[in-house]
Design a protein around this motif. Structure first.
Motif, short mmCIF file in Angstrom:
data_model
loop_
_atom_site.label_atom_id
_atom_site.label_comp_id
_atom_site.label_asym_id
_atom_site.label_seq_id
_atom_site.Cartn_x
_atom_site.Cartn_y
_atom_site.Cartn_z
N ARG A 27 0.86 -1.19 0.00
CA ARG A 27 0.00 0.00 0.00
C ARG A 27 0.89 1.23 0.00
O ARG A 27 2.05 1.19 0.40
CB ARG A 27 -0.94 0.01 1.19
CG ARG A 27 -0.29 0.20 2.55
CD ARG A 27 -1.33 0.44 3.64
NE ARG A 27 -0.69 0.58 4.96
CZ ARG A 27 -0.52 -0.39 5.83
NH1 ARG A 27 -0.95 -1.61 5.54
NH2 ARG A 27 0.08 -0.17 6.99
N ARG A 28 0.31 2.35 -0.43
CA ARG A 28 1.02 3.63 -0.37
C ARG A 28 0.81 4.24 1.00
O ARG A 28 -0.32 4.41 1.45
CB ARG A 28 0.49 4.55 -1.48
CG ARG A 28 1.13 5.95 -1.49
CD ARG A 28 0.68 6.72 -2.71
NE ARG A 28 -0.76 6.96 -2.71
CZ ARG A 28 -1.34 8.14 -2.50
NH1 ARG A 28 -0.60 9.21 -2.28
NH2 ARG A 28 -2.66 8.26 -2.54
N GLU A 29 1.91 4.57 1.64
CA GLU A 29 1.83 5.17 2.97
C GLU A 29 3.00 6.12 3.16
O GLU A 29 4.16 5.70 3.06
CB GLU A 29 1.83 4.10 4.06
CG GLU A 29 1.68 4.66 5.46
CD GLU A 29 1.64 3.57 6.53
OE1 GLU A 29 1.42 3.92 7.70
OE2 GLU A 29 1.85 2.38 6.19
N LEU A 30 2.71 7.38 3.43
CA LEU A 30 3.75 8.38 3.62
C LEU A 30 3.83 8.74 5.10
O LEU A 30 2.91 9.34 5.65
CB LEU A 30 3.47 9.63 2.78
CG LEU A 30 3.41 9.40 1.27
CD1 LEU A 30 3.21 10.73 0.54
CD2 LEU A 30 4.64 8.69 0.77
N GLY A 56 12.31 12.12 3.11
CA GLY A 56 12.37 12.11 4.56
C GLY A 56 13.76 12.39 5.08
O GLY A 56 14.73 12.50 4.30
N PRO A 57 13.92 12.49 6.41
CA PRO A 57 15.22 12.86 6.98
C PRO A 57 16.35 11.88 6.67
O PRO A 57 17.49 12.31 6.44
CB PRO A 57 14.94 12.94 8.48
CG PRO A 57 13.64 12.19 8.69
CD PRO A 57 12.87 12.37 7.43
N ARG A 58 16.08 10.61 6.66
CA ARG A 58 17.15 9.65 6.36
C ARG A 58 17.56 9.73 4.89
O ARG A 58 18.75 9.60 4.57
CB ARG A 58 16.70 8.23 6.72
CG ARG A 58 16.54 8.01 8.22
CD ARG A 58 16.20 6.57 8.56
NE ARG A 58 16.11 6.39 10.01
CZ ARG A 58 15.80 5.23 10.59
NH1 ARG A 58 15.55 4.16 9.85
NH2 ARG A 58 15.74 5.15 11.90
N THR A 69 6.15 3.96 1.97
CA THR A 69 5.94 2.95 0.93
C THR A 69 5.33 3.64 -0.30
O THR A 69 4.31 4.31 -0.20
CB THR A 69 5.03 1.81 1.42
OG1 THR A 69 3.84 2.34 1.99
CG2 THR A 69 5.76 0.97 2.45
N LEU A 70 5.98 3.46 -1.43
CA LEU A 70 5.66 4.17 -2.66
C LEU A 70 5.12 3.20 -3.70
O LEU A 70 5.61 2.07 -3.82
CB LEU A 70 6.91 4.86 -3.22
CG LEU A 70 7.83 5.57 -2.22
CD1 LEU A 70 9.08 6.07 -2.93
CD2 LEU A 70 7.11 6.71 -1.54
N ILE A 71 4.14 3.63 -4.47
CA ILE A 71 3.64 2.82 -5.58
C ILE A 71 4.64 2.90 -6.72
O ILE A 71 5.01 3.99 -7.16
CB ILE A 71 2.26 3.31 -6.03
CG1 ILE A 71 1.24 3.15 -4.91
CG2 ILE A 71 1.79 2.52 -7.27
CD1 ILE A 71 -0.14 3.72 -5.24
N ASP A 72 5.05 1.75 -7.20
CA ASP A 72 6.09 1.67 -8.23
C ASP A 72 5.46 1.55 -9.61
O ASP A 72 4.94 0.50 -9.97
CB ASP A 72 7.00 0.47 -7.96
CG ASP A 72 8.14 0.34 -8.95
OD1 ASP A 72 8.36 1.30 -9.73
OD2 ASP A 72 8.81 -0.71 -8.94
N LEU A 73 5.53 2.63 -10.37
CA LEU A 73 5.06 2.60 -11.76
C LEU A 73 6.24 2.74 -12.73
O LEU A 73 6.07 3.19 -13.86
CB LEU A 73 4.02 3.70 -12.01
CG LEU A 73 2.74 3.61 -11.16
CD1 LEU A 73 1.75 4.71 -11.58
CD2 LEU A 73 2.09 2.24 -11.28
N GLU A 115 6.08 13.47 -4.95
CA GLU A 115 5.79 14.02 -3.62
C GLU A 115 4.64 13.26 -2.94
O GLU A 115 4.59 13.20 -1.71
CB GLU A 115 5.43 15.49 -3.74
CG GLU A 115 6.58 16.38 -4.18
CD GLU A 115 6.15 17.79 -4.55
OE1 GLU A 115 7.03 18.65 -4.69
OE2 GLU A 115 4.92 18.02 -4.69
N GLN A 116 3.76 12.69 -3.75
CA GLN A 116 2.61 11.96 -3.22
C GLN A 116 2.86 10.45 -3.13
O GLN A 116 1.94 9.68 -2.88
CB GLN A 116 1.38 12.23 -4.10
CG GLN A 116 0.94 13.68 -4.09
CD GLN A 116 0.60 14.18 -2.70
OE1 GLN A 116 -0.13 13.51 -1.96
NE2 GLN A 116 1.12 15.35 -2.33
N GLY A 117 4.11 10.03 -3.35
CA GLY A 117 4.46 8.64 -3.15
C GLY A 117 4.18 7.72 -4.32
O GLY A 117 3.92 6.53 -4.13
N VAL A 118 4.25 8.26 -5.53
CA VAL A 118 4.08 7.43 -6.73
C VAL A 118 5.30 7.63 -7.63
O VAL A 118 5.64 8.75 -8.00
CB VAL A 118 2.80 7.80 -7.49
CG1 VAL A 118 2.68 6.97 -8.77
CG2 VAL A 118 1.58 7.59 -6.61
#
Length: 446
Positions: free
Chosen positions: A11-14, A20-22, A61-65, A403-406
């Motif tokens: 799932r996509r979750e930001l 992010g900092p790391r 977690t990012l959606i991989d397209l 920026e939106q995780g895609v």
């Protein structure tokens, strides 16, 4: 406890802003030790990936397209690939096939002979990258024909080595400042339905290219005609029906080796094993890489046995070409494609994704074209009502998706194409969610 890739939640979750900092800390470390010429599309650093998701070092977690540019067709860390690799790495990591050969190389060549187009006798040579495969295909064609000239087409991308840069059409960022390039390389127009004159057929576009090749080079001087059946970096351009067939027939009639560069479009990506299969065209040589080995570096030239065997013993090879671990990965990846029905899955992705893209296009005058096959789809972005490329909007839309995780990739000679290359194992829900983020980006920015 050992955490495996299968633990990556689909799932996509930001959890943090992107990056992010790391990821930001890693970017600072990178700046002092990694060459500036090596750039990255996304500002995040991956920690794990599986299925249709990439997890970064900050736990987002990012959606991989993007599939690592069409590489993780079976998904990152596919279980069969992992199993084959773990067994192989415990037995042999390297001996060099040119010194002490091993079964994996032979088994991969057998699968290539089975899967590539045509029922003629075929042989293969294995290498590491797509550019190596293309360069060796040219070497083989020149040796077999005794000719020197090579013809490529507009918008082509074939790699970053000296010879393949000469074959590649786009100067920036691939060629600028890196010349002089290999000689005896010539370029002719391709079939680009969105930009060709209205009503131009594939046969007419092919004849335009053939006429230029005959006048500028001479058919009897040409060793090879190389073309991507669906162009990759050039903009996911699908030629009009009849273009590939007409070029291939002309090559056969004139003793020219017809080379299909399937590095990005091969191995189930378009809903067939190879993109030329959609046109029923049988190339003399096929170059493959990317999706062949589930993420490990492997490439191949596969072709007519009499052409492949023309080169003298020792004329082809390389220290790492057909590495046993990469060959094991390829056998695992192909097994997944076959047993999990990924050709059919690619066609399903095309059906649902194209419907969504056309829905977005109907609301967005800046989208000039929706095209592609299987899990290799694209939209071309222009100034509304024209064919003038809009690279600025393309970049802005891609950045907003990031920026939106895609994970969204761009391409095209004019920098105005958004391309979609999801892993073929991605769920419908994840795919549609990612496309929804893309739709929102257009609604906001276009």
């Amino acid at each position: 406890m050992t955490v495996t890739a299968s633990d990556v939640v689909q799932r996509r979750e930001l959890k943090t802003p992107i990056p992010g900092p790391r990821s930001q800390a890693l970017a600072e470390r990178r700046a002092s030790v990694v060459a500036a010429g090596v750039s990255s599309t996304m500002p995040v650093y991956a920690a794990r990936a599986h299925g249709g998701v990439i997890e970064d070092v900050d736990g987002n977690t990012l959606i991989d397209l993007g599939s690592g540019i069409a590489v993780t067709t079976v998904g990152s860390s596919d279980p069969r690939v992992v199993e084959h690799v773990q067994q192989q790495v415990a037995d042999i990591t390297h001996t060099c096939f040119m010194i002490s050969p091993y079964e994996g190389y032979v088994a991969v060549a057998e699968k290539l002979a089975e899967l590539t187009p045509g029922d003629h006798a075929k042989k293969s040579a294995l290498f590491n990258s797509g550019a190596e495969a293309v360069e060796n295909a040219v070497k083989i064609a020149r040796y077999a024909t005794g000719r020197q000239a090579v013809v490529a087409v507009d918008h082509a991308y074939h790699g970053r080595t000296n010879l393949t840069m000469a074959l590649t059409a786009k100067a920036m960022p691939y060629k600028k400042g890196f010349g002089p390039f290999a000689s005896d390389v010539y370029r002719v127009p391709t079939s680009y339905p969105f930009r060709d004159p209205a009503g131009m057929t594939g046969e007419e576009a092919a004849q335009r290219a053939i006429t230029m090749a005959e006048k500028a080079v001479g058919a009897d001087q040409i060793a090879a005609f190389i073309v991507e059946p669906i162009q990759g970096e050039g903009g996911f351009i699908v030629p009009a029906p009849g273009f590939l067939r007409t070029i291939a027939d002309w090559c056969t009639a004139n003793g020219i080796v017809f080379v299909a560069d399937e590095v990005q479009s091969g191995f189930a990506r378009t809903g067939e094993w190879f993109a030329v299969d959609h046109e029923g065209v049988v190339p003399d040589l096929v170059t493959t890489a990317k999706g062949i080995a589930g993420g490990l570096p492997l490439s191949a030239v596969t072709g007519r046995a009499e052409i492949m065997d023309a080169v003298h013993a020792g004329g082809l090879g390389g220290t790492y070409g057909g590495n046993p671990v990469a060959c094991a990965a390829a056998l695992g990846a192909i097994e997944t494609m076959e047993q999990d029905g990924l050709l059919g899955r690619a066609k399903h992705i095309e059906e649902i994704a194209t419907a969504k893209l056309r829905e977005i296009s109907a609301k967005t005058p800046a989208i000039g074209d929706v095209r592609g096959r299987g899990g290799m789809l694209a939209i071309e972005i222009v100034k509304p009502g024209t064919t003038e490329p809009d690279a600025a909007l393309t970049g802005a839309v891609a950045k907003r998706c990031h920026e939106q995780g895609v994970v969204i990739l761009t391409c095209g000679t004019f920098g105005n194409v958004i391309r979609l290359l999801p892993p073929l194992v991605i769920s419908d829900d994840l795919l549609l969610e990612g496309l929804g983020v893309l739709a929102d980006a257009f609604a906001e920015l276009a």
